[in-house]
Design a protein around this motif. Sequence first.
Motif, PDB file in Angstrom:
ATOM      1  N   ALA A 287      68.207-110.459 -35.836  1.00 18.48           N
ATOM      2  CA  ALA A 287      67.158-110.719 -36.833  1.00 18.48           C
ATOM      3  C   ALA A 287      66.652-112.151 -36.794  1.00 18.48           C
ATOM      4  O   ALA A 287      67.410-113.078 -36.528  1.00 18.48           O
ATOM      5  N   GLY A 288      65.373-112.323 -37.071  1.00 17.48           N
ATOM      6  CA  GLY A 288      64.766-113.656 -37.113  1.00 17.48           C
ATOM      7  C   GLY A 288      65.166-114.397 -38.378  1.00 17.48           C
ATOM      8  O   GLY A 288      65.626-113.781 -39.347  1.00 17.48           O
ATOM      9  N   ASP A 289      64.992-115.738 -38.376  1.00 15.20           N
ATOM     10  CA  ASP A 289      65.478-116.475 -39.535  1.00 15.20           C
ATOM     11  C   ASP A 289      64.388-116.921 -40.492  1.00 15.20           C
ATOM     12  O   ASP A 289      64.626-117.702 -41.392  1.00 15.20           O
ATOM     13  N   GLU A 290      63.187-116.438 -40.302  1.00 12.75           N
ATOM     14  CA  GLU A 290      62.165-116.741 -41.300  1.00 12.75           C
ATOM     15  C   GLU A 290      61.690-115.470 -41.953  1.00 12.75           C
ATOM     16  O   GLU A 290      61.457-114.470 -41.279  1.00 12.75           O
ATOM     17  N   CYS A 291      61.549-115.517 -43.246  1.00 17.82           N
ATOM     18  CA  CYS A 291      61.132-114.311 -43.938  1.00 17.82           C
ATOM     19  C   CYS A 291      60.351-114.680 -45.186  1.00 17.82           C
ATOM     20  O   CYS A 291      60.902-115.237 -46.139  1.00 17.82           O
ATOM     21  N   GLU A 292      59.072-114.414 -45.136  1.00 14.63           N
ATOM     22  CA  GLU A 292      58.209-114.685 -46.284  1.00 14.63           C
ATOM     23  C   GLU A 292      58.627-113.776 -47.444  1.00 14.63           C
ATOM     24  O   GLU A 292      58.766-112.575 -47.282  1.00 14.63           O
ATOM     25  N   PRO A 293      58.861-114.368 -48.621  1.00 12.89           N
ATOM     26  CA  PRO A 293      59.239-113.495 -49.741  1.00 12.89           C
ATOM     27  C   PRO A 293      58.088-112.585 -50.167  1.00 12.89           C
ATOM     28  O   PRO A 293      56.927-112.913 -49.943  1.00 12.89           O
ATOM     29  N   GLU A 294      58.439-111.494 -50.768  1.00  6.30           N
ATOM     30  CA  GLU A 294      57.448-110.570 -51.330  1.00  6.30           C
ATOM     31  C   GLU A 294      57.129-111.081 -52.733  1.00  6.30           C
ATOM     32  O   GLU A 294      58.040-111.236 -53.555  1.00  6.30           O
ATOM     33  N   TRP A 295      55.859-111.374 -52.998  1.00 11.27           N
ATOM     34  CA  TRP A 295      55.534-111.910 -54.332  1.00 11.27           C
ATOM     35  C   TRP A 295      55.460-110.754 -55.311  1.00 11.27           C
ATOM     36  O   TRP A 295      54.796-109.753 -55.076  1.00 11.27           O
ATOM     37  N   CYS A 296      56.190-110.892 -56.407  1.00 13.12           N
ATOM     38  CA  CYS A 296      56.337-109.787 -57.349  1.00 13.12           C
ATOM     39  C   CYS A 296      55.755-110.173 -58.699  1.00 13.12           C
ATOM     40  O   CYS A 296      55.742-111.349 -59.069  1.00 13.12           O
ATOM     41  N   ASP A 297      55.349-109.157 -59.428  1.00  8.70           N
ATOM     42  CA  ASP A 297      54.922-109.384 -60.806  1.00  8.70           C
ATOM     43  C   ASP A 297      56.159-109.740 -61.634  1.00  8.70           C
ATOM     44  O   ASP A 297      57.252-109.233 -61.376  1.00  8.70           O
ATOM     45  N   ALA A 298      55.978-110.594 -62.624  1.00 12.16           N
ATOM     46  CA  ALA A 298      57.108-110.951 -63.496  1.00 12.16           C
ATOM     47  C   ALA A 298      57.751-109.699 -64.089  1.00 12.16           C
ATOM     48  O   ALA A 298      58.951-109.675 -64.353  1.00 12.16           O
ATOM     49  N   GLU A 299      56.972-108.671 -64.299  1.00 11.57           N
ATOM     50  CA  GLU A 299      57.505-107.448 -64.900  1.00 11.57           C
ATOM     51  C   GLU A 299      57.931-106.398 -63.867  1.00 11.57           C
ATOM     52  O   GLU A 299      58.300-105.280 -64.241  1.00 11.57           O
TER      53      GLU A 299
END
Length: 701
Positions: free
Chosen positions: A296-308
Motif C-alpha cells: 500500500a502507498g503511504d499517502e491517502c487523502e481523507p474523505e471529507w465528511c459532514d459533521a453529522e
Amino acid sequence: MGLPEERGRSGGGSGVREEAGARSRGRSWSPPPEVSRSAHVPSLQRYRELHRRSLEEPREFWGDIAKEFYWKTPCPGPFLQYNFDMTKGKIFIEWMKGATTNVCYNVLDRIVYEKKLGDKVAFYWEGNEPEETTQITYRELLVQVCHFSNVLRKQGICKGDRVAIYMPMIPELVVAMLACARLGALHSIVFAGFSSESLCERILDSSCSLLITTDAFYRGEKLVNLKELADEALEKCREKGFPVRCCIVVKHLGRAELGTGDSPSQSPPIKRPCPDVQISWNEGVDMWWHELMQEAGDECEPEWCDAEDPLFILYTSGSTGKPKGVVHTVGGYMLYVATTFKYVFDFHAEDVFWCTADIGWITGHSYVTYGPLANGATSVLFEGIPTYPDMSRLWSIVDKYKVTKFYTAPTAIRLLMKFGDEPVTRHSRASLQVLGTVGEPINPEAWLWYHRVVGAQRCPIVDTFWQTETGGHMLTPLPGATPMKPGSATFPFFGVAPAVLNESGEELEGEAEGYLVFKQPWPGIMRTVYGNHERFETTYFKKFPGYYVTGDGCRRDQDGYYWITGRIDDMLNVSGHLLSTAEVESALVEHEAVAEAAVVGHPHPVKGECLYCFVTLCDGHTFSSTLTEELKKQIREKIGPIATPDYIQNAPSLPKTRSGKIMRRVLRKIAQNDHDLGDVSTVADPSVITQLFNHRCLTIQ
Ligand code: WTA
C-alpha cells in the motif's frame, strides 16, 4: 417500571455503599492546591461560570471550541438544531450540520502538521508480557493509518460502508479504526472477549462488508484463538446468507516470524515464544495485514465528511436482549471527547495518560483513541490484565512510563484491594497526579482505598458517570475545581443539564431521588440506533417527553451533588459492563433442558454485581453440576465470558403475577436470602417462594 428506590440495582454498589457510607458521608475532599494551581479550571466558581455559559449559550460555547479543529468547510447554517420531544415530531440532534471535516485528519494530520508534534509518542504499547513493548509517534501512526486506509480502499471500502473489527489491544486496532475514520467508513468494534455468535449478530445487524481480526493473543496465561472465533462468526454469517467478502488478519502472536525493522508499517516485536496456534485459512477471503500493508502507498487523502455523518457504531446491551447499534457522528463526538478529555483529566502537554479500558468498549473509543489523540496526548496502550504476571502489574507500568493520569474501573480497584497495599506501595507511583473511575458506582470503601493507597492522598479522583450513548463524560468532578465526595459523580460537565424526575415526569428540586435525565443535547449524544431510529426514540425519549432518559436512578443531595443509584431497567452491571437480563435468559432457554429462565443481579465483592440465574427445567431433565457447567458454557458461547453466571439455581417454578409476569424483585430477595419481601399479594402461587428459599445456592458455583 417502579421508582428507583424500589427497583434500584440489587447489586453491590448500593449495598457496599452503606458499609463505608457512614464514615465518608458528609466528608468532602478539596482539590489539592498544587493541582488547582495549574488547572484549566482552577476553582468551583470558575467551573460554575463556565457551566452556566455552556448551557445559556451552547452555540457560542461549543463554537469557540470548534475553532481549534480543522474544518474543510465551515458550518453554513445553524450550529445546533434538535428536537427532544416525541410529541412534537421526530427526535433529532444536529450539531454543525453542513460543516465538513475528517476526524482522522484532526487527530493525526493536524497534530503532526499544525501542532508540529510528529515526533511525540502517541502510544507506549505494553504487551501481555512486561518485556513486550513498543512505541509509536504521531508521525508513524499517521503513516500506518494512511497505508491501511489505502489497503481498505483497495478492498473497495468507501464512505458509509461498515467495517467490523475484532481485535485485542494492539496498535493495529487503533490503526484500523482511524483508517476507517479517514475513509468515512463506520467502524463497528466488537470486544475480543465476545463470542463468535455475538460477533456474527453484530456483523449482520449493520451488514459489515469486511472484518479485521488477529491470529491469536494472550490474556494473562490464557491463550485466545481469535481467528478461530472470527472464522466461526463468518461461517454463521454465510449460513444466514450474508457472506463477508474479506477478512484481514494481523499476525500478532506469530509476529516473531516476521522479523523486526524500523519501517513504521512493521509491527512491534513479540518476544514470547510463539505457540503452535493452528490458524485455518480461507483462500479468497483471508488476507494477511502485513502483506497488504507492504503493497500500500503511504499517502491517502481523507474523505471529507459532514459533521453529522456517522463516525462509528458501537453495540450496547438493550433491555429487550438484542444489542443496540449506538451511532456517533463526526463533528459532535470529536468535539465532545476532546473537550471532556482536556478538562476532566486536566490534560497538559507533558502528561502520560493511561486508560485501562479495552477499545472494544466506549471508554476505550473515547479515552484510549479519540480523546487523547485529539489533544496530542501521549498514552499507554495495554494489552494485558491487572493481575498478570502479578498483582502489581498496573503500578509497575505506571512507574515504567511515568503515568500522570490514570483511569480505570471500580471492579479493578476492588479486585486489587483484596490483595492489600503492598503490591501497590512496592512501586513509587510518584508521577501520578489524577485518578479516574468509570463504569459503575464506586463504593466509598474502594474510593477511599484508591485515594489513600494508589493516589497516596495527593491525587484527586474523577468519578465519571456516562454511557455508550453519551459519547463522553456527563457527571464528573474536575480535578482542580470540584470538592469530591467518595461515591458521588458530583456535577454535570459543560453543556450537560441534568434533572431528577419522579414517576410522573415532574422535575424535582433540591434534595431528591428519582430518574436521571438530561434536558438538552450535548455534542457527544448518540444520534440514532443503527437501522432502527424508532428504537432510539422509544428507548431514550418516550417515557418522559422532552428529556433524554439515562435508565439510571440518582439522588441529589443537599449540596447539589449527584449520586448514581444504579439501573432502573432490566439491565445488570457486571464489572462495569452492561448486560440485559433478557439476553442471558434467552441464551439459557436455548439449551434443550431449560424451559424457562429468570436472571437477576446479585451483590459481588469484586464485580459489583454478578448473575444469579433461576432455571426451570423441561420434563425429563434433572438438575446437576454437569448441567450447570453446560449452561455456563452455553452463555459463554452465545454472549461471552463476561456473562458467565456465578449462581444457577434449580427453580421448579418461578414466582409470577397473575398475568404471568416474572417477579424479579422477589427473585432478587430470594437470591440474597432476604425474607423481607414487601408486598407479595400479587404472586399467583406463594408456595413457589418458600420452595425457592429452601433451594438457594449457598456458594459460587
Ligand atoms: C453505569 C460506560 C455510576 C451506569 C461509560 C450507566 C456508572 C452505565 C458510572 C453505562 C459511574 C457508568 N457511576 N454508574 N461513574 N459510569 N455507570 O454504556 O449505569 O458501558 O448507565 O458506558 O454504566 O455503561 P456503558
